[in-house]
Each structure stands twice: as C-alpha cells, then as structure tokens.
Design an enzyme around this catalytic site. Sequence first.
Site, PDB file in Angstrom:
ATOM      1  N   ASN A  11      -5.249  -2.154   3.360  1.00 39.99           N
ATOM      2  CA  ASN A  11      -6.144  -2.617   2.368  1.00 39.99           C
ATOM      3  C   ASN A  11      -5.675  -3.925   1.843  1.00 39.99           C
ATOM      4  O   ASN A  11      -6.272  -4.722   1.390  1.00 39.99           O
ATOM      5  CB  ASN A  11      -6.043  -1.616   1.415  1.00 39.99           C
ATOM      6  CG  ASN A  11      -7.080  -1.936   0.153  1.00 39.99           C
ATOM      7  OD1 ASN A  11      -8.088  -2.431   0.043  1.00 39.99           O
ATOM      8  ND2 ASN A  11      -6.140  -2.243  -1.050  1.00 39.99           N
ATOM      9  N   ARG A  55     -13.064  -1.591  -4.737  1.00 40.24           N
ATOM     10  CA  ARG A  55     -13.073  -2.003  -3.203  1.00 40.24           C
ATOM     11  C   ARG A  55     -12.858  -3.279  -3.208  1.00 40.24           C
ATOM     12  O   ARG A  55     -12.124  -3.856  -2.009  1.00 40.24           O
ATOM     13  CB  ARG A  55     -14.367  -1.617  -2.368  1.00 40.24           C
ATOM     14  CG  ARG A  55     -14.633  -0.364  -1.868  1.00 40.24           C
ATOM     15  CD  ARG A  55     -14.574   0.918  -2.732  1.00 40.24           C
ATOM     16  NE  ARG A  55     -14.788   2.233  -2.153  1.00 40.24           N
ATOM     17  CZ  ARG A  55     -15.990   2.853  -1.884  1.00 40.24           C
ATOM     18  NH1 ARG A  55     -16.826   2.410  -2.697  1.00 40.24           N
ATOM     19  NH2 ARG A  55     -15.951   3.889  -1.407  1.00 40.24           N
ATOM     20  N   ASP A  90      -6.049  -8.425  -1.814  1.00 38.61           N
ATOM     21  CA  ASP A  90      -6.975  -7.649  -1.160  1.00 38.61           C
ATOM     22  C   ASP A  90      -7.495  -8.246  -0.145  1.00 38.61           C
ATOM     23  O   ASP A  90      -8.395  -9.196  -0.002  1.00 38.61           O
ATOM     24  CB  ASP A  90      -8.007  -7.077  -2.202  1.00 38.61           C
ATOM     25  CG  ASP A  90      -8.669  -5.838  -1.870  1.00 38.61           C
ATOM     26  OD1 ASP A  90      -8.159  -5.063  -1.885  1.00 38.61           O
ATOM     27  OD2 ASP A  90     -10.005  -5.956  -1.917  1.00 38.61           O
ATOM     28  N   ARG A 148      -1.994   7.653   8.450  1.00 39.27           N
ATOM     29  CA  ARG A 148      -2.272   8.195   7.332  1.00 39.27           C
ATOM     30  C   ARG A 148      -2.623   6.945   6.784  1.00 39.27           C
ATOM     31  O   ARG A 148      -2.182   5.995   6.788  1.00 39.27           O
ATOM     32  CB  ARG A 148      -1.158   8.574   6.310  1.00 39.27           C
ATOM     33  CG  ARG A 148      -1.333   8.284   4.723  1.00 39.27           C
ATOM     34  CD  ARG A 148      -0.228   8.607   3.840  1.00 39.27           C
ATOM     35  NE  ARG A 148      -0.321   8.406   2.676  1.00 39.27           N
ATOM     36  CZ  ARG A 148      -0.494   7.474   1.860  1.00 39.27           C
ATOM     37  NH1 ARG A 148      -0.297   6.114   2.231  1.00 39.27           N
ATOM     38  NH2 ARG A 148      -0.771   7.536   0.414  1.00 39.27           N
ATOM     39  N   ASP A 181      -3.297   4.436   3.949  1.00 36.58           N
ATOM     40  CA  ASP A 181      -3.104   3.998   2.616  1.00 36.58           C
ATOM     41  C   ASP A 181      -4.422   3.517   1.938  1.00 36.58           C
ATOM     42  O   ASP A 181      -4.985   2.769   2.462  1.00 36.58           O
ATOM     43  CB  ASP A 181      -1.891   3.455   2.502  1.00 36.58           C
ATOM     44  CG  ASP A 181      -1.559   2.942   1.321  1.00 36.58           C
ATOM     45  OD1 ASP A 181      -0.755   3.915   0.513  1.00 36.58           O
ATOM     46  OD2 ASP A 181      -1.640   1.936   0.657  1.00 36.58           O
ATOM     47  N   HIS A 205      -9.935   2.162  -1.696  1.00 38.01           N
ATOM     48  CA  HIS A 205      -9.915   0.941  -2.150  1.00 38.01           C
ATOM     49  C   HIS A 205     -10.668  -0.089  -0.963  1.00 38.01           C
ATOM     50  O   HIS A 205     -10.739  -1.311  -0.798  1.00 38.01           O
ATOM     51  CB  HIS A 205      -8.760   0.231  -2.482  1.00 38.01           C
ATOM     52  CG  HIS A 205      -8.162   1.055  -3.491  1.00 38.01           C
ATOM     53  ND1 HIS A 205      -8.612   0.681  -4.764  1.00 38.01           N
ATOM     54  CD2 HIS A 205      -7.395   2.026  -3.792  1.00 38.01           C
ATOM     55  CE1 HIS A 205      -7.793   1.698  -5.600  1.00 38.01           C
ATOM     56  NE2 HIS A 205      -7.202   2.601  -4.954  1.00 38.01           N
ATOM     57  N   GLU A 215      -6.029   8.459   2.608  1.00 36.80           N
ATOM     58  CA  GLU A 215      -5.557   8.785   1.124  1.00 36.80           C
ATOM     59  C   GLU A 215      -6.698   8.174   0.097  1.00 36.80           C
ATOM     60  O   GLU A 215      -7.036   7.076  -0.117  1.00 36.80           O
ATOM     61  CB  GLU A 215      -4.311   7.913   0.882  1.00 36.80           C
ATOM     62  CG  GLU A 215      -3.750   8.179  -0.687  1.00 36.80           C
ATOM     63  CD  GLU A 215      -3.505   7.176  -1.483  1.00 36.80           C
ATOM     64  OE1 GLU A 215      -2.881   7.581  -2.501  1.00 36.80           O
ATOM     65  OE2 GLU A 215      -3.706   5.901  -0.846  1.00 36.80           O
ATOM     66  N   ARG A 264       0.946  19.624   4.920  1.00 34.66           N
ATOM     67  CA  ARG A 264       1.962  18.641   5.187  1.00 34.66           C
ATOM     68  C   ARG A 264       3.136  18.951   4.340  1.00 34.66           C
ATOM     69  O   ARG A 264       2.712  19.144   2.895  1.00 34.66           O
ATOM     70  CB  ARG A 264       1.626  17.317   4.921  1.00 34.66           C
ATOM     71  CG  ARG A 264       2.511  16.094   4.929  1.00 34.66           C
ATOM     72  CD  ARG A 264       1.865  14.761   4.475  1.00 34.66           C
ATOM     73  NE  ARG A 264       1.404  14.881   3.001  1.00 34.66           N
ATOM     74  CZ  ARG A 264       0.698  13.855   2.605  1.00 34.66           C
ATOM     75  NH1 ARG A 264       0.341  12.890   3.088  1.00 34.66           N
ATOM     76  NH2 ARG A 264       0.237  13.842   1.287  1.00 34.66           N
TER      77      ARG A 264
END
Length: 512
Positions: free
Chosen positions: A115, A173, A182, A210, A212, A216, A248, A352
């Site tokens: 991200n 976002r 970003d 995964r 992250d 966002h 996530e 997990r």
Amino acid sequence: MKFLILVALFGLSLAQHNPHLKSGRTAIVHLFEWRWADIAAECERYLGPNGFGGVQISPPNEHILVSSPWRPWWQRYQPIGYNLCSRSGSEAELRDMITRCNNVGVNIYVDAVINHMCGSGGGEGTHSSCGSWFSASKEDFPSVPYSYMDFNDNKCKTGSGEIENYSDPYQVRDCRLVGLLDLALEKEYVRGKVADFMNKLIDMGVAGFRVDASKHMWPGDVDSIYRRLNNLNTKWFPSGARAFIFQEVIDLGGEAISAQEYVHLGRVTEFKYGAKLGTVFRKWNGEKLSFTKNWGEGWGFMADGNALVFVDNHDNQRGHGAGGASIVTFWDARLHKMAVAYMLAHPYGQARVMSSYRWDRNIVNGQDQNDWIGPPSNGDGSTKPVPINPDQTCGDGWVCEHRWRQIKNMVIFRNVVNGQPHANWWDNQSNQVAFGRGNRGFIVFNNDDWALDVTLNTGLPGGTYCDVISGEKQGSGCTGKQVQVGSDGRANFYISNTEEDPFIAIHADSKL
Ligand code: AAO
C-alpha cells in the site's frame, strides 16, 4: 461467451481463497520476526513432523532502519524497495528457507506491504536493510524505482495529507496511513512493479500472501495486481494453482469500509473473531461460553470460506490495530491456550496460530509504552536466533506458543477431525461447554468457577483415549489423563476449575 468470461473471472478469485495446504494439514502459524534460517530449521525439525500446514513470514523486502526508537518491529512495515534483504536475512537465505519448508510439506505465506513505502519523516540516506539510498521527503526510491509521480499526494483531499476520518472511504484509500507514503496503485507502472515483486516470490515457491493494509487500497486496484500474478510454482503445487490471498481489513463494524468489499478477491482477516472470543473467555459484558453454540457465521462473522481467523495477531497483542483489551495473548497463557484450542477445534475459518516474542511491557493508563520493541536482538539490532531448550520450548525471549504442548496437540486435533461436522454440543448454560467433530474428536471446556463433572455423548467409538491437553499418547500409554469412552459413545468428564488447563481433548489418533 459472456457466461464463460464470468465463470473464468469468478473462478479465478475463488481460487485465491484456497491456501493449498498439503494433504492432512489445516493450520498455519505466524512466526513473527523470525530469521529465515530459523524458519527453515523449524519447518524441518518441528512444523513438518507435527502437521503444521504453513508459515506466515514477516515482510521479506527491503525496509527502513529506524534508530529512534531503536530498531522497532514496525520498521518492516516501511518498505524502501523490493530487494529481498531484511532483518530476517538475505535473499539466498529466504530462497533456501522456502525450498526447505516446501520440501517438508510446509507452505510459506508472505506478508506483502504494497500500500505504501516508508513514512514521510523517514529522512534521506542509506539507512535501509539492503543499503539502498532513498529520500522520503523527495519520495524518491531509486531501487524500485519510484518517484514522486508514483504517490497519491494529488488524489488525497485532506488538508494534512493523512487519513483523518475512517468514515470517508476516499480518505482511507487515497491518503496516508500514519504518515506512510501512499502508492498510486491506479497507475499501470506501480501495479507492474508490485506484481513483479510478488511474482518473484511466487516463482521462488511461496504459496500466497497476507496483504497488509488492504482496507487502504481500492478493491479494483488490488484485483488488477492479483490478476497479474503467476500461477504457483509447479515444483510444489498443482499446475494452474493460484496464490492464496488473505487481506488485512479491520472491520469490527461501524465504518464506511467493510470486509465484504474484499471477499470476492480472496479471504479476509476476521477481526471480530478474536475480539469476541477474548470477550467470551474473559466473561466480559455478560458473555458466556454457552452462547457460542452457533459460533461462526451465527455470530455475524463473514462466510466460512472467506475467513482467516486468529485469537491475536502481531498488532493487537501489543495494542496496535484493533480488538482492544479483550484480546487474549500469551501474557494470559491459561486463557490463551483455551481460546486457541477452541479455535482449532471449531470448523469455522482458516486458522492461524500466533508465535510471539516477549518484551518488557510498560503499561501506563492502559497503553504499553514499549509496544515498539523489536524481536530479541543483539546490540547492533541484528535478530537473535531461536534456541531450542531440551524440553522443546524456545529460549532467549522467543515465546513459541506453537510449541506449547496444548497448542501443538490441537493443531494435530484439527488435522485429525478435518472435514467432520460440528456435533454433540453440550453446555451447562454457563461456561462449561463441549462439542465434537463427527466421530473423530471431542473437546470439553470448564471456564466456570466450579468443577465440571458430567457424562456426555462424545460421538467417538468406544475405547481408552489420551487427553492431548494434560499430556498425549506415548507408545501404549498416556502421559496425561485418560478418558474411557463406552461402546455407546458416552464418557464421564471431571475437570476442576483450578486445574492448570481446565479443558480436555481427545481424538481418533489419541486412542490407545
Ligand atoms: C510507525 C509509527 C507511527 C509513524 C509511522 C510512519 O508507529 O507513529 O507515523 O511509523 O513513520 C505498523 C505499526 C505502526 C507503524 C507502521 C509503520 O502498527 O505503528 O507506524 O507499522 O512502521 C490501521 C490499518 C491497518 C494497520 C493498523 C496498525 O487499517 O492496516 O492500523 N495494520 C497493518 C499492519 C501493521 C502496520 C501497518 C498496517 C502499516 O498489521 O503492523 O503498522 O504497514 C481503526 C481502523 C483500522 C485501523 C485502526 C488503527 O480500528 O478500523 O483500520 O488500523 O483504527 O488505527 C476500535 C474500532 C476499530 C479501530 C480500533 C482502533 O476497536 O472498532 O475499528 O478501535 O482505534
């Protein structure tokens, strides 16, 4: 034709829900901040032989080196580039680890930080894990390369450039999450660089990611990246297999962005699971274990096939992220073992297990001042190896919850009962409950302040079973308690509320 395209698209994303675990394996473990060399050894000496399905590893790409505070764990969530040298080791060590884990049937899932890059205050220089030069103030990352044109500064509409309000999906976002630069994932160029990074890992043999900070990123942007991903390496995975994606997205309800916006792309972390399970085992807000008869979707969680579930994670075990004080961690070992056992016994979700390191907590007004402390390290910031004690526990501050007998044996329980339905529920309308999985396993919990003494239908064939919590089966005997199941499937259970571990679990492979 249209139909065929729809089927192809739908099929593609559903495929990303499959963790591609090797046959008979069901659970994964997050070896938070472990070195690649230690993970490789752990796959061979422990995870493979004990039926663990996979490992979530810490971010493998080049990250900033933070000096104040000294080398916090979270520096790895600030990428400088996609070279594969990190606090956990070199690219060669990473490759060796992936190969050795795959060779013993243990999959590797990469924590992908795509991200953003480092924080805006990250300075300028070569204080990065591979030594690449960068400038945070100029948004210049030549090792990728990314320049100021590859970030969302113009798209973000808040005065500060930061996410100021989580109820505005555009801010979440398009603006900076805690100051992190970003990336403009709508740009073809940026998508391509991210996909190249992930594809390099796929080709090395990882089974998935995964993702992250997925909240966002716009679902359309990540979808476009996922579509560029190669199929998994056929040395270890079936041909045509797609990477397992778990995103996530923190969704406890009440925000503009929901987990539902991402479930068609892959699985999503179900944060309600650990928050609620912690509340239940702590008996807060009037919650009782008996209320969990319809645990899972019945509690308003996302659909079973979309969920990645966990009791705690690397954020909320130290007050970051979400879940709050109810989260049960290794610091509350007795409750933690029960909660993890409940998760592993229950069929809902891809489970997990968390594997942590200890740090000096300093809680002031409910806030841990030492929430930043990195893994057990030498003075120069290099991470210490994980030493294994003669009793199989870990030394040097590594907690290794996954090696605790109760948790390791419940990982095996989950494998033994895989595919069997939730069955033979019993409760005392308070905090004593029991349930089985078809005719393959049965578990009984006493989280009340008085003894449990009851005869229950286990659904298991008659015989003598070893409890895998107080001990386990060894040769022709049990090292802990024994449970006699009659030919009618019924067994008497006695569990004092003062026992070290007030729960009992038996399964088909723990039968004498
Ligand atoms: C560090 C420093 C910062 C500095 C920054 C840049 O700590 O002070 O500004 O560097 O220099 C980790 C650490 C951060 C660290 C960062 C970069 O946790 O402290 O910043 O590395 O080094 C949000 C995101 C979620 C994120 C979570 C921590 O949505 O994606 O924050 N998790 C991941 C990783 C995490 C990592 C990053 C992302 C960044 O797992 O380790 O950060 O790569 C609400 C929202 C959530 C939001 C939380 C926290 O949650 O819903 O989306 O998570 O707030 O801001 C109730 C509500 C619940 C709410 C919660 C918390 O429970 O119901 O919705 O309260 O208030």
